[in-house]
Motif scaffolding. Sequence first.
Motif, PDB file in Angstrom:
ATOM      1  N   ASP A  37     -13.322  -6.888  -5.282  1.00  0.00           N
ATOM      2  CA  ASP A  37     -12.633  -5.598  -5.143  1.00  0.00           C
ATOM      3  C   ASP A  37     -11.318  -5.854  -4.422  1.00  0.00           C
ATOM      4  N   TRP A  38     -10.291  -6.220  -5.190  1.00  0.00           N
ATOM      5  CA  TRP A  38      -9.016  -6.610  -4.599  1.00  0.00           C
ATOM      6  C   TRP A  38      -8.331  -5.448  -3.903  1.00  0.00           C
ATOM      7  N   LYS A  39      -8.478  -4.258  -4.432  1.00  0.00           N
ATOM      8  CA  LYS A  39      -7.805  -3.094  -3.838  1.00  0.00           C
ATOM      9  C   LYS A  39      -8.363  -2.796  -2.451  1.00  0.00           C
ATOM     10  N   THR A  40      -9.682  -2.915  -2.285  1.00  0.00           N
ATOM     11  CA  THR A  40     -10.283  -2.667  -0.977  1.00  0.00           C
ATOM     12  C   THR A  40      -9.866  -3.731   0.028  1.00  0.00           C
ATOM     13  N   ARG A  98       1.955   3.082  -8.631  1.00  0.00           N
ATOM     14  CA  ARG A  98       0.575   2.750  -8.269  1.00  0.00           C
ATOM     15  C   ARG A  98      -0.036   1.780  -9.280  1.00  0.00           C
ATOM     16  N   VAL A 137       0.837  -1.204   0.000  1.00  0.00           N
ATOM     17  CA  VAL A 137       0.000   0.000   0.000  1.00  0.00           C
ATOM     18  C   VAL A 137       0.874   1.257   0.000  1.00  0.00           C
ATOM     19  N   ASP A 195      -4.378  -6.702 -10.145  1.00  0.00           N
ATOM     20  CA  ASP A 195      -5.100  -7.713  -9.375  1.00  0.00           C
ATOM     21  C   ASP A 195      -4.268  -8.957  -9.127  1.00  0.00           C
ATOM     22  N   GLN A 232       2.186   1.980  -3.452  1.00  0.00           N
ATOM     23  CA  GLN A 232       1.191   2.546  -4.357  1.00  0.00           C
ATOM     24  C   GLN A 232       1.158   4.069  -4.295  1.00  0.00           C
ATOM     25  N   LEU A 289      -6.287  -3.021   1.101  1.00  0.00           N
ATOM     26  CA  LEU A 289      -6.188  -1.875   2.010  1.00  0.00           C
ATOM     27  C   LEU A 289      -6.711  -2.232   3.395  1.00  0.00           C
ATOM     28  N   SER A 334      -0.894  -2.147  -8.146  1.00  0.00           N
ATOM     29  CA  SER A 334      -2.344  -2.261  -8.008  1.00  0.00           C
ATOM     30  C   SER A 334      -2.944  -3.316  -8.932  1.00  0.00           C
ATOM     31  N   ILE A 346      -1.853  -8.263  -6.347  1.00  0.00           N
ATOM     32  CA  ILE A 346      -2.520  -8.190  -5.044  1.00  0.00           C
ATOM     33  C   ILE A 346      -2.876  -9.589  -4.550  1.00  0.00           C
TER      34      ILE A 346
END
Length: 540
Positions: A98-101, A55, A45, A61, A48, A104, A59, A64
């Motif tokens: 939602d891999w980013k969420t 980023r 994170v 997928d 990014q 995080l 980021s 992640i």
Amino acid sequence: MSADLKTEQLAVLTVTPRPQSSSVPDLPEDVFLLILNGLSAWDVVSCQRVSRSWRTAFSKDEYIRFVLQSYRRAKEVRALPPATLNFQSPVDGSSHVDWKTILLTVASRYHNLAHCRARMVDRYPLAPLEQLGDFFAVGQWDYHESQPGGRLYYETAAMHLKIGAKPYLFRPTLWSYDDGLLVYPPAICDEYGHFPQILALLDVETGKKYPVPFNARGKIIRNLRLKDRALIVEWAEKDPFHNLNAMEQVNRHFANCYDVHRDEENQGWTVSWRSEWKMHFLGLPPNYHDRFFSTHNANHYAVYFWQPNRSMYTGDEELPIESLSVWDISAPSSYQPSTDPSGRHRPPEKAGPYIVSRFSFNQLDFFGIRQRSTVSLMSLHLDSQALSLTVRENISIEGQGYFDPAERLWCARTTTFPFLGEGPRLYREWDGSLPPYRGHCSMESVDVEESERWFLPVMDVVDSEAGVRLSLVETCFSGHSMENKLVVRVKVEAEDLQEDVWRTLDEEFAKEVSGMGRIAGDERWLLGQNERMELVVLKF
């Protein structure tokens, strides 16, 4: 230097190409994965935020998913379908994740757990039901075998910190937590009115409250417990039902069961009625001497009664009256015995809650769990699949730590026997390590780790799937200039952490959740109660 030599050197410098600067995102994928393998989720994170190109690279997928493979025990990762974390060919449906969420959320939580600090603090004021006469907690033991000398004293925490102070009991609490849901009496109930519904179900993640359809008019709440999406409220009538003797009166005691369902349409929760049953055939005086302890799961309910013997005769009759009953509460029923004292409208047997088995004091003596006047009971556990009941006890080893608390030693005993049918009794000594009894909240503690020098365990909570342990301990230093205090510690068993060690919560946060000697929670948050009648949630 001649002009021809200078010209030749300039020509060499002009022809020689400059080395091009390469950034991490420009590296080959196999090299990039080697770097990614050594980074934690929080490091990813942070990467990014370096630049736009970083980023974009960090980021993706597939990258992640590669990082989250080290966090398979996190709640969000456990909820994913199998093989979702595959690097190249994820299963169907993972494209909608939602891999980013998730990254995080997991990164923030484990970063805060590693540093033992809270990301957010929520406070929920409690209604003073005890002062209003709507809550009369079950009496706590003033003698318990887990304490050196056995005797406990009702002292405040401040008094306990004095030199030569004696063990004290934490005050009882009126709230229950299970898997992200909390039941408690909120101080403000504007959403649905104060009465008759004075209990609320709180979704800890969203902070939304939902009413519990428990009508408190003419009732005294004795205890409540939420487990396996089943809420049980144990209560007594405010008005006595009959006289026990010339000095005491008996109030009828009942238990109400409610089902807690997920409301998918409104993205919330609903609490619906299941059944009601009479806990004791005669009832109990509302005092601190007649005690009962219970446990339940989705299908069964067990309650143990311990009452002082009021006989005028001597001998074995002076021992307390003990009994144990197990109920089948799986079938719903609209019948309420509290509204039918004569029992005329009682439904057929097994049409609702019914007693599966009763154990008298002779049978408890046969199983080796009769308490008598030397109480060592710590907890009860039901297993509906094995149809068995487990009783756990805790005793202090004589001569150990009486003068030096750092040398205290306890022996946990476990007795398991079938509550339906016949079968062998399983008895184990030195089975785990339980904290000493410090009030009924101690009976909810899981096994603590081996007793550490200078730390006296009060209560532990373990999220076994996530590998997170939350521990409330008390320092027990000796000396005139030493001040003992309650300490909250966190231990995480995660693949991204290099060492598995205790980390201590800041003292200001520890005071917020340790005021009543009871904690709850999981990898996402830590719950407790402070001395200002507030429930505090520390979110990681």
